[in-house]
Scaffold this motif. Sequence first.
Motif, PDB file in Angstrom:
ATOM      1  N   THR A  66      84.014  18.913  32.049  1.00  0.00           N
ATOM      2  CA  THR A  66      83.977  20.118  32.720  1.00  0.00           C
ATOM      3  C   THR A  66      84.331  19.943  33.971  1.00  0.00           C
ATOM      4  OG1 THR A  66      81.858  19.500  33.501  1.00  0.00           O
ATOM      5  CG2 THR A  66      81.516  20.771  31.634  1.00  0.00           C
ATOM      6  N   ARG A  67      84.724  20.859  34.766  1.00  0.00           N
ATOM      7  CA  ARG A  67      85.177  20.586  36.114  1.00  0.00           C
ATOM      8  C   ARG A  67      84.094  19.881  37.066  1.00  0.00           C
ATOM      9  NH1 ARG A  67      86.284  26.512  37.846  1.00  0.00           N
ATOM     10  NH2 ARG A  67      84.338  26.783  36.253  1.00  0.00           N
ATOM     11  N   ASN A  68      82.853  20.093  36.928  1.00  0.00           N
ATOM     12  CA  ASN A  68      81.885  19.199  37.771  1.00  0.00           C
ATOM     13  C   ASN A  68      81.960  17.765  36.850  1.00  0.00           C
ATOM     14  OD1 ASN A  68      81.256  21.037  39.587  1.00  0.00           O
ATOM     15  ND2 ASN A  68      79.488  22.178  38.374  1.00  0.00           N
ATOM     16  N   GLU A  69      82.167  17.637  35.714  1.00  0.00           N
ATOM     17  CA  GLU A  69      82.039  16.270  35.555  1.00  0.00           C
ATOM     18  C   GLU A  69      83.603  15.500  35.953  1.00  0.00           C
ATOM     19  OE1 GLU A  69      80.143  16.770  31.081  1.00  0.00           O
ATOM     20  OE2 GLU A  69      82.332  16.914  31.243  1.00  0.00           O
ATOM     21  N   ARG A  71      84.917  16.371  39.158  1.00  0.00           N
ATOM     22  CA  ARG A  71      84.627  16.098  40.296  1.00  0.00           C
ATOM     23  C   ARG A  71      83.840  14.727  40.546  1.00  0.00           C
ATOM     24  NH1 ARG A  71      86.058  19.909  43.724  1.00  0.00           N
ATOM     25  NH2 ARG A  71      84.448  19.441  45.102  1.00  0.00           N
ATOM     26  N   THR A  72      82.533  14.615  39.715  1.00  0.00           N
ATOM     27  CA  THR A  72      81.554  13.376  39.752  1.00  0.00           C
ATOM     28  C   THR A  72      82.293  12.188  39.556  1.00  0.00           C
ATOM     29  OG1 THR A  72      79.805  14.941  38.955  1.00  0.00           O
ATOM     30  CG2 THR A  72      79.669  12.658  38.816  1.00  0.00           C
ATOM     31  N   PRO A  78      79.900  18.634  43.180  1.00  0.00           N
ATOM     32  CA  PRO A  78      80.070  19.676  42.120  1.00  0.00           C
ATOM     33  C   PRO A  78      80.046  21.087  42.755  1.00  0.00           C
ATOM     34  CG  PRO A  78      77.979  18.338  41.507  1.00  0.00           C
ATOM     35  CD  PRO A  78      78.382  18.031  42.832  1.00  0.00           C
ATOM     36  N   GLU A  80      79.578  25.194  42.123  1.00  0.00           N
ATOM     37  CA  GLU A  80      79.028  26.349  41.500  1.00  0.00           C
ATOM     38  C   GLU A  80      79.871  26.747  40.255  1.00  0.00           C
ATOM     39  OE1 GLU A  80      76.830  30.499  42.284  1.00  0.00           O
ATOM     40  OE2 GLU A  80      76.899  28.944  43.997  1.00  0.00           O
ATOM     41  N   GLY A  82      80.916  25.248  37.767  1.00  0.00           N
ATOM     42  CA  GLY A  82      81.749  24.135  37.432  1.00  0.00           C
ATOM     43  C   GLY A  82      81.311  23.424  35.947  1.00  0.00           C
ATOM     44  N   ASP A  83      80.208  23.863  35.612  1.00  0.00           N
ATOM     45  CA  ASP A  83      79.631  23.047  34.472  1.00  0.00           C
ATOM     46  C   ASP A  83      80.070  23.891  33.068  1.00  0.00           C
ATOM     47  OD1 ASP A  83      78.193  21.040  35.722  1.00  0.00           O
ATOM     48  OD2 ASP A  83      76.499  22.342  36.298  1.00  0.00           O
ATOM     49  N   GLU A  84      80.947  24.853  33.084  1.00  0.00           N
ATOM     50  CA  GLU A  84      81.487  25.462  31.695  1.00  0.00           C
ATOM     51  C   GLU A  84      82.628  24.846  31.271  1.00  0.00           C
ATOM     52  OE1 GLU A  84      80.616  30.252  32.112  1.00  0.00           O
ATOM     53  OE2 GLU A  84      82.038  29.416  33.791  1.00  0.00           O
ATOM     54  N   VAL A  85      82.736  24.850  30.171  1.00  0.00           N
ATOM     55  CA  VAL A  85      83.820  24.204  29.470  1.00  0.00           C
ATOM     56  C   VAL A  85      84.790  25.207  29.384  1.00  0.00           C
ATOM     57  CG1 VAL A  85      84.640  23.101  27.323  1.00  0.00           C
ATOM     58  CG2 VAL A  85      82.286  22.579  28.029  1.00  0.00           C
TER      59      VAL A  85
END
Length: 120
Positions: A66-69, A71-72, A78, A80, A82-85
């Motif tokens: 995911t985008r948040n993964e 970014r981490t 993270p 908002e 950004g946890d969608e695949v």
Amino acid sequence: MSRAYVDTCLGSYLASIQTELGFKLLPGRESNKRYRVWFDTSPLVRGTFSEQVNAIQVAIQSGIMTRNEARTMMGYTPLEGGDEVLIGPNMLPVEQNQEQANEQDRTPDSSSGNDDESDD
């Protein structure tokens, strides 16, 4: 550092240290709990910034990450939503891509009409 140096030279030393630390310092050998010492060598073999970005971009576009993964992984905060695949050519969430595909299946194809019939 190159991957070969870390694997061939440092790898054997790190494996010995890991085993020794695990044997002497960690509890749980008598019980079913298993602990392990592990050295993270990924920062030593990390590529250039552009290589990292390209690899992460492929992972996001493939739906692996995911985008948040991402970014981490890069050390950023993270976003908002950004946890969608995201997957597919339109980079939409998986559910929206599935809905779009279902809509296309229901839409009649104008080119599939009966061309066999003629007004002769």
